[in-house]
Design a protein around this motif. Structure first.
Motif, PDB file in Angstrom:
ATOM      1  N   ASN A  37      -2.491   7.999  -8.178  1.00 44.51           N
ATOM      2  CA  ASN A  37      -2.477   7.109  -6.889  1.00 44.51           C
ATOM      3  C   ASN A  37      -2.279   5.738  -6.971  1.00 44.51           C
ATOM      4  O   ASN A  37      -2.413   4.761  -6.296  1.00 44.51           O
ATOM      5  N   PHE A  38      -1.593   5.387  -8.372  1.00 46.33           N
ATOM      6  CA  PHE A  38      -1.341   3.936  -8.391  1.00 46.33           C
ATOM      7  C   PHE A  38      -0.297   3.371  -7.454  1.00 46.33           C
ATOM      8  O   PHE A  38       0.754   4.149  -7.218  1.00 46.33           O
ATOM      9  N   LYS A  39      -0.613   2.380  -7.244  1.00 48.57           N
ATOM     10  CA  LYS A  39       0.369   1.730  -5.867  1.00 48.57           C
ATOM     11  C   LYS A  39       0.741   0.453  -6.417  1.00 48.57           C
ATOM     12  O   LYS A  39      -0.217  -0.455  -6.898  1.00 48.57           O
ATOM     13  N   LEU A  40       1.878  -0.302  -5.849  1.00 55.04           N
ATOM     14  CA  LEU A  40       2.286  -1.760  -5.823  1.00 55.04           C
ATOM     15  C   LEU A  40       2.213  -2.212  -4.439  1.00 55.04           C
ATOM     16  O   LEU A  40       2.515  -1.432  -3.447  1.00 55.04           O
ATOM     17  N   ASP A  41       2.047  -3.264  -4.277  1.00 58.13           N
ATOM     18  CA  ASP A  41       1.679  -3.944  -2.942  1.00 58.13           C
ATOM     19  C   ASP A  41       2.739  -5.240  -2.644  1.00 58.13           C
ATOM     20  O   ASP A  41       2.453  -6.264  -3.445  1.00 58.13           O
ATOM     21  N   ALA A  42       3.642  -5.186  -1.867  1.00 55.72           N
ATOM     22  CA  ALA A  42       4.566  -6.534  -1.596  1.00 55.72           C
ATOM     23  C   ALA A  42       4.513  -6.927  -0.061  1.00 55.72           C
ATOM     24  O   ALA A  42       5.361  -7.460   0.304  1.00 55.72           O
ATOM     25  N   SER A  43       3.425  -6.192   0.614  1.00 53.82           N
ATOM     26  CA  SER A  43       3.245  -6.761   1.869  1.00 53.82           C
ATOM     27  C   SER A  43       2.708  -8.205   2.349  1.00 53.82           C
ATOM     28  O   SER A  43       2.836  -9.147   1.116  1.00 53.82           O
ATOM     29  N   SER A  44       2.855  -8.668   3.342  1.00 56.04           N
ATOM     30  CA  SER A  44       2.503 -10.112   3.487  1.00 56.04           C
ATOM     31  C   SER A  44       1.090 -10.619   3.183  1.00 56.04           C
ATOM     32  O   SER A  44       0.823 -11.623   2.824  1.00 56.04           O
ATOM     33  N   ASP A  45       0.226  -9.647   3.324  1.00 53.78           N
ATOM     34  CA  ASP A  45      -1.223  -9.710   2.750  1.00 53.78           C
ATOM     35  C   ASP A  45      -1.121 -10.321   1.455  1.00 53.78           C
ATOM     36  O   ASP A  45      -1.998 -10.976   0.966  1.00 53.78           O
ATOM     37  N   SER A  46      -0.365  -9.494   0.633  1.00 53.74           N
ATOM     38  CA  SER A  46      -0.074  -9.697  -0.967  1.00 53.74           C
ATOM     39  C   SER A  46       0.475 -11.099  -1.241  1.00 53.74           C
ATOM     40  O   SER A  46       0.566 -11.458  -2.397  1.00 53.74           O
ATOM     41  N   LEU A  47       1.003 -11.906  -0.353  1.00 52.86           N
ATOM     42  CA  LEU A  47       2.208 -12.916  -0.898  1.00 52.86           C
ATOM     43  C   LEU A  47       1.684 -14.063   0.058  1.00 52.86           C
ATOM     44  O   LEU A  47       2.496 -14.885   0.047  1.00 52.86           O
ATOM     45  N   THR A  48       0.441 -14.221   0.697  1.00 48.35           N
ATOM     46  CA  THR A  48       0.123 -15.349   1.413  1.00 48.35           C
ATOM     47  C   THR A  48      -1.178 -15.946   0.817  1.00 48.35           C
ATOM     48  O   THR A  48      -1.877 -15.188   0.065  1.00 48.35           O
ATOM     49  N   LEU A 303      -7.906   0.961 -11.835  1.00 51.68           N
ATOM     50  CA  LEU A 303      -7.402   0.279 -10.808  1.00 51.68           C
ATOM     51  C   LEU A 303      -6.769   1.389  -9.825  1.00 51.68           C
ATOM     52  O   LEU A 303      -6.953   0.940  -8.502  1.00 51.68           O
ATOM     53  N   SER A 304      -6.139   2.550 -10.047  1.00 52.73           N
ATOM     54  CA  SER A 304      -5.876   3.329  -9.037  1.00 52.73           C
ATOM     55  C   SER A 304      -7.215   3.991  -8.334  1.00 52.73           C
ATOM     56  O   SER A 304      -6.974   4.266  -7.308  1.00 52.73           O
ATOM     57  N   TRP A 305      -8.158   4.456  -9.218  1.00 56.00           N
ATOM     58  CA  TRP A 305      -9.488   4.854  -8.566  1.00 56.00           C
ATOM     59  C   TRP A 305      -9.932   4.034  -7.544  1.00 56.00           C
ATOM     60  O   TRP A 305     -10.535   4.530  -6.520  1.00 56.00           O
ATOM     61  N   VAL A 306     -10.176   2.794  -7.786  1.00 55.71           N
ATOM     62  CA  VAL A 306     -10.537   1.856  -6.795  1.00 55.71           C
ATOM     63  C   VAL A 306      -9.530   1.153  -5.708  1.00 55.71           C
ATOM     64  O   VAL A 306      -9.841   0.484  -5.003  1.00 55.71           O
ATOM     65  N   ASP A 307      -8.267   1.651  -6.085  1.00 58.69           N
ATOM     66  CA  ASP A 307      -7.217   1.502  -5.021  1.00 58.69           C
ATOM     67  C   ASP A 307      -7.121  -0.132  -4.971  1.00 58.69           C
ATOM     68  O   ASP A 307      -6.942  -0.917  -3.910  1.00 58.69           O
ATOM     69  N   TRP A 308      -7.128  -0.890  -6.118  1.00 56.95           N
ATOM     70  CA  TRP A 308      -6.778  -2.190  -6.529  1.00 56.95           C
ATOM     71  C   TRP A 308      -5.397  -2.141  -6.827  1.00 56.95           C
ATOM     72  O   TRP A 308      -4.940  -1.899  -7.965  1.00 56.95           O
ATOM     73  N   ARG A 309      -4.565  -2.891  -5.913  1.00 53.27           N
ATOM     74  CA  ARG A 309      -3.079  -2.751  -6.046  1.00 53.27           C
ATOM     75  C   ARG A 309      -2.570  -3.814  -6.981  1.00 53.27           C
ATOM     76  O   ARG A 309      -2.879  -5.040  -6.596  1.00 53.27           O
ATOM     77  N   LEU A 310      -1.438  -3.733  -7.590  1.00 51.77           N
ATOM     78  CA  LEU A 310      -0.856  -4.434  -8.211  1.00 51.77           C
ATOM     79  C   LEU A 310       0.019  -5.220  -7.300  1.00 51.77           C
ATOM     80  O   LEU A 310       0.884  -4.627  -6.428  1.00 51.77           O
ATOM     81  N   THR A 311       0.233  -6.515  -7.391  1.00 50.53           N
ATOM     82  CA  THR A 311       1.097  -7.233  -6.646  1.00 50.53           C
ATOM     83  C   THR A 311       2.337  -7.663  -7.617  1.00 50.53           C
ATOM     84  O   THR A 311       2.504  -7.536  -8.473  1.00 50.53           O
ATOM     85  N   VAL A 312       3.505  -8.547  -6.970  1.00 55.22           N
ATOM     86  CA  VAL A 312       4.438  -9.016  -7.500  1.00 55.22           C
ATOM     87  C   VAL A 312       4.068  -9.926  -8.641  1.00 55.22           C
ATOM     88  O   VAL A 312       4.621  -9.940 -10.014  1.00 55.22           O
ATOM     89  N   ILE A 313       2.958 -10.690  -8.653  1.00 49.83           N
ATOM     90  CA  ILE A 313       2.427 -11.343  -9.759  1.00 49.83           C
ATOM     91  C   ILE A 313       1.382 -10.620 -10.556  1.00 49.83           C
ATOM     92  O   ILE A 313       1.813 -10.863 -11.736  1.00 49.83           O
ATOM     93  N   SER A 314       0.726 -10.060 -10.123  1.00 47.90           N
ATOM     94  CA  SER A 314      -0.339  -9.333 -11.050  1.00 47.90           C
ATOM     95  C   SER A 314       0.332  -8.223 -11.859  1.00 47.90           C
ATOM     96  O   SER A 314      -0.329  -7.483 -12.877  1.00 47.90           O
ATOM     97  N   ARG A 383      -4.076 -15.038  -2.963  1.00 43.27           N
ATOM     98  CA  ARG A 383      -4.601 -13.770  -3.020  1.00 43.27           C
ATOM     99  C   ARG A 383      -4.245 -13.143  -4.460  1.00 43.27           C
ATOM    100  O   ARG A 383      -4.868 -12.817  -5.124  1.00 43.27           O
ATOM    101  N   PRO A 384      -2.715 -12.942  -4.523  1.00 39.65           N
ATOM    102  CA  PRO A 384      -2.271 -12.228  -5.844  1.00 39.65           C
ATOM    103  C   PRO A 384      -2.774 -12.993  -7.039  1.00 39.65           C
ATOM    104  O   PRO A 384      -2.781 -12.198  -8.244  1.00 39.65           O
ATOM    105  N   VAL A 385      -2.731 -14.332  -6.852  1.00 39.09           N
ATOM    106  CA  VAL A 385      -3.108 -15.131  -8.173  1.00 39.09           C
ATOM    107  C   VAL A 385      -4.486 -14.886  -8.564  1.00 39.09           C
ATOM    108  O   VAL A 385      -4.944 -14.649  -9.915  1.00 39.09           O
ATOM    109  N   GLY A 389      -6.077 -12.994 -12.004  1.00 40.06           N
ATOM    110  CA  GLY A 389      -7.185 -13.577 -12.671  1.00 40.06           C
ATOM    111  C   GLY A 389      -8.296 -12.467 -13.153  1.00 40.06           C
ATOM    112  O   GLY A 389      -8.561 -12.344 -14.347  1.00 40.06           O
ATOM    113  N   TRP A 390      -8.777 -11.720 -12.103  1.00 42.84           N
ATOM    114  CA  TRP A 390      -9.603 -10.952 -12.265  1.00 42.84           C
ATOM    115  C   TRP A 390      -9.271  -9.539 -13.000  1.00 42.84           C
ATOM    116  O   TRP A 390     -10.078  -9.211 -13.877  1.00 42.84           O
TER     117      TRP A 390
END
Length: 851
Positions: A37-48, A303-314, A383-385, A389-390
């Motif tokens: 279930n691991f996912k990457l996110d490059a949506s506008s939400d993840s880059l603003t 991270l996959s279990w809790v659906d916390w997605r990696l972004t371009v930065i993280s 947001r991605p920064v 950090g977390w």
């Protein structure tokens, strides 16, 4: 209490190593089950920005003007573009694009209405003409595509061979509905607080939105791949490139996923090779690698279990976690080997516990100070920064725990083995630094002062402006496509000016304005393109619009101010100014419709005629000239433009300020009338927050680490001495970026905090060991040399692994990853250099441990 914890640790880890390995294995397997279930996110939400009102406004405007997403395909055939062969080829390609799921409509030179080939009366426009209409003069159509106010710089490039195929994607109303519900509840939560029912609702809506956005992202990616498949099919007969926001998002995800897979594997192989060279024993290679891999698998699984997605930065957190985990294990192993060499006859349990006891405190504090450095990133508005950090903070704590379980338990299982630490020549290498420091004390200080001064100068030259196109290598399709679109088809990145009506203007113009004595009105007794003198006979009397469609015995209803002569004059002035800016490509607004209507009419229209034009225009022409730029409900107009990303002089913030200043101070718009939106605005907001975020995060880092140092060393002077080398290293890397012109961006913003967070590890380990060595004979020089020969080796090992490991990212196709890797390597090089020269020099100068 403390002794109970030590006894429990000795019993569990040292006394029952197999049980601990089994427990770690079971937990790892449980978490790893979530990896599919691991996912990457490059949506506008993840880059603003967090709570970015500009994003809300961007979505509101898109919904209001039905401005959906799109893909652009550039087409340059081998034959002449307007030849039968090329037209037929374009028809085939267009037909395949139209069959792609999610494509609502297509605009190309084959589809758009021709209004100047030649100019015809208003009444004839409904017949509809395009390039495929029999009898159309293609050379005349080519001239229209090149010169008409509607299509120039949009459909046909100046080479007369490159054209654009615009794939309009359906506007997703469900997406806007869900994001509106979520953001509304978030805003209320932050401002007023939520009831228990509203909290449940927020969690439900957030989950539903995330799932929906994930499904959309998968569809977008599939659509992009389908379009690319069609492009590849025809690549032998024409030069085609794909562009558009969806393609950029898909490519960024692909680049990040590639870096995770390729460079993650390369870093692992590199770590194995380096560990083999350093220790030359299988157990000292296998145990550290097992620790690092377990840490990363556990984190990614969780991270996959809790659906916390990696972004371009993280996404870089994987490489960082691997390397920092390895650093902890190296310190443990080096200390164990030293004790083994010093006490070869001691029992394995005693050696392991001795190494664990000695390294527990410095490793705990180095991990906590590194955690403080990464936690400081949460004060950023990006947001991605914040996520980065977390994620790093949680991962570091996990790495520390696993290092003190797997390494000791593993050592208990494999046994002591033979002493092989006697011939380590790296100690001689690290002693070079201590001897240089002893022999050139003043030079070390003066070089440090010079580097500090140069860093300050470089930091003052640091910029946050960078071109989005520079994120990609010249060999990538996305770079080549953006370049073609920029140079031939009017720019790539969208910027929009939204004009609200001034209530005073409506009052003064009385709705549509006065057309009886309008200076632009024609003598109504004179027959023109609209028909006879009473507008009710001849051409408009009995036609496809219905008999007497233009006979109005009642007063015209009040309409949109921006489609009156007064409003259109204002829009035209701003439109022409925007068109004159070198950074701006194609500009579109209702001013274009006004110009076309005037050209067709043969003279300038007045308000009454404009009202008739608006009601009579065919739907296909309205959808091109009017509807995308006019909102009657809001009495608002929209000016859309595309900005040239390849322009080396592009400064986003300056461009927006320049346009706003001209609109208000030169053209007389009121400040609350003029608004900006578009992808350029969202990206600019993030860029402009980077510098302030950098200052805030660095300030938080140094304050937090200073507090940690005071707790650890219980000495203000030692705390200050420990932090100075790291401040110099962080300043140096930022200054270097300013001097060579590397701007702050969404990746490089984290480097200074990473430098400090990882650099302080060396300071803590060195000072901790220095205090131990100093207690032997209270000789500062002797303590320095012995510290370099012992802990200096571990620092040298870990630093070389970090430097060379991150340098591997230089082979990436994603430019931010290259910068991140090389700059992190440079930062760690400066940090280890400062730890082995400046730090001991300051200890010798200040003598914080007494005489």
């Amino acid at each position: 209490m403390f002794q109970r914890m030590v006894d429990f640790y000795r019993c569990a880890v040292i006394g029952h190593p197999k049980t601990m390995f089994l427990l770690v294995f079971l937990i790892t397997c449980g978490l790893a089950a979530g990896l599919p279930n691991f996912k990457l996110d490059a949506s506008s939400d993840s880059l603003t920005l967090e709570h970015d009102t500009s994003l809300d406004y961007f979505r509101e405007i898109n919904q209001r003007y039905a401005n959906g997403d799109f893909l652009v395909v550039t087409f340059k055939p081998q034959q002449d573009l307007f030849s039968d062969e090329s037209i037929n080829l374009l028809k085939d390609i267009r037909a395949e694009f139209a069959a792609v799921d999610g494509v609502l409509s297509i605009n190309s030179i084959l589809d758009v209405p021709l209004l100047y080939s030649p100019i015809v009366a208003m009444s004839e426009l409904a017949e509809g003409r395009n390039l495929l209409t029999p009898g159309v003069d293609r050379q005349q159509a080519k001239k229209e595509f090149l010169e008409s106010p509607i299509y120039r710089e949009m459909l046909l490039g100046p080479d007369e061979q490159t054209t654009a195929i615009l794939l309009n994607l359906a506007l997703n109303e469900r997406f806007f509905e869900l994001v509106g519900q979520r953001d509304g509840l978030r805003l209320k939560r932050d401002q007023q607080g939520l009831t228990s029912e509203e909290k449940v609702e927020l969690n439900r809506v957030s989950k539903e939105f995330l799932d929906y956005r994930t499904a959309l992202a998968e569809k977008d990616h599939t659509r992009v791949e389908a379009v690319r498949g069609i492009v590849a099919k025809y690549s032998d007969r024409a030069e085609l490139f794909v562009g558009g926001p969806s393609m950029i998002t898909a490519d960024m995800v692909d680049f990040v996923r590639s870096d995770l897979n390729v460079f993650g594997s390369c870093i692992l192989v590199f770590m194995v090779v380096i560990m083999t060279i350093i220790f030359r024993e299988k157990r000292f290679v296998i145990l550290p690698m097992l620790t690092c891999l377990t840490t990363v698998v556990m984190m990614l699984g969780w991270l996959s279990w809790v659906d916390w997605r990696l972004t371009v930065i993280s996404s870089n957190f994987v490489a960082l976690l691997l390397i920092i985990s390895l650093a902890i294990t190296i310190h443990l192993i080096v200390r164990y080997r030293e004790f083994h060499a010093e006490f070869p006859d001691a029992e394995q349990e005693e050696l392991v516990m001795k190494a664990v006891s000695y390294m527990a405190r410095p490793c705990l504090y180095t991990t906590l100070t590194t955690v403080v450095a990464f936690v400081s990133l949460v004060v950023s508005d990006i947001r991605p920064v914040i996520d980065f950090g977390w994620m790093m903070s949680i991962g570091l704590v996990l790495a520390l725990i696993l290092s003190f379980i797997i390494i000791p338990a593993g050592l208990m299982l494999v046994g002591k083995g033979e002493v092989k630490d006697k011939g380590d020549k790296s100690a001689a290498f690290t002693l070079l630094f201590s001897r240089f420091t002893e022999n050139h004390m003043s030079l070390v200080l003066w070089i440090s002062v010079g580097i500090g001064a140069l860093s300050v100068y470089g930091i003052n030259k640091l910029e946050v402006e960078n071109r989005f196109i520079d994120y990609f290598h010249e060999s990538t399709e996305i770079y080549q496509g953006m370049t073609v679109i920029d140079k031939n088809l009017g720019g790539t990145i969208t910027l929009e000016v939204i004009l609200d009506v001034d209530p005073e203007a409506i009052t003064e113009s009385n709705g549509f304005g006065s057309f009886e004595d309008d200076e632009f009105g024609d003598d109504f007794s004179e027959k023109d393109e609209f028909g006879t003198d009473d507008f009710g006979g001849d051409e408009f009397g009995d036609n496809e619009f219905g008999g007497g469609a233009f006979v109005t015995e009642e007063p015209a209803e009040e309409g949109n101010y921006w489609f009156t002569v007064a409003g259109l004059e204002q829009v035209t002035e701003l439109h022409d100014y925007l068109d004159s800016l070198p950074e701006v490509g194609k500009v579109q607004s209702v001013a274009t419709a006004f110009e076309v209507a005037n050209d067709i009419n043969g003279s300038r229209l007045n308000d009454f005629e404009l009202a008739l034009v608006k009601k009579s225009l065919p739907a296909d022409i309205m959808s091109v000239l009017v509807k995308p730029f006019l909102s009657d409900e809001e009495n608002q107009t929209r000016i859309a433009m595309r900005v040239k990303e390849t322009d080396p002089n592009l400064r986003r913030a300056e461009l927006i300020d320049k346009i706003r200043d001209h609109a208000i101070n030169e053209l007389g718009f009121k400040e609350d009338q003029v608004h900006f939106t578009g992808l350029l605005v969202l990206y600019n907001n993030m860029l402009q927050s980077l510098f302030s975020s950098q200052i805030v995060t660095l300030g938080a880092v140094f304050i937090g680490i200073m507090i940690m140092f005071l707790m650890l060393f219980r000495s203000f002077s030692l705390a200050v001495l420990a932090i100075v080398p790291n401040m110099l290293a962080a300043g140096f890397v930022l200054g270097f970026m300013g001097l060579v012109g590397i701007p702050l961006d969404m990746m490089t913003i984290t480097i200074a905090a990473i430098t400090v967070g990882m650099g302080v590890d060396g300071s803590i380990h060195y000072i901790h060991r220095f205090k131990t060595e100093f207690a032997i004979d209270r000789n500062y020089i002797g303590a320095m040399h012995r510290s370099h020969a012992s802990i200096g080796r571990a620092l040298f090992y870990t630093s070389m692994i970090i430097i060379l490991g991150f340098s591997i990212l230089a082979a990436s196709k994603f430019i931010p990853s290259i910068y991140f890797g090389l700059l992190t390597a440079l930062a760690m090089f400066s940090a280890i250099l400062a730890a082995l020269t400046l730090l001991p020099r300051l200890l010798l100068l200040v003598k914080p441990l007494g005489k």
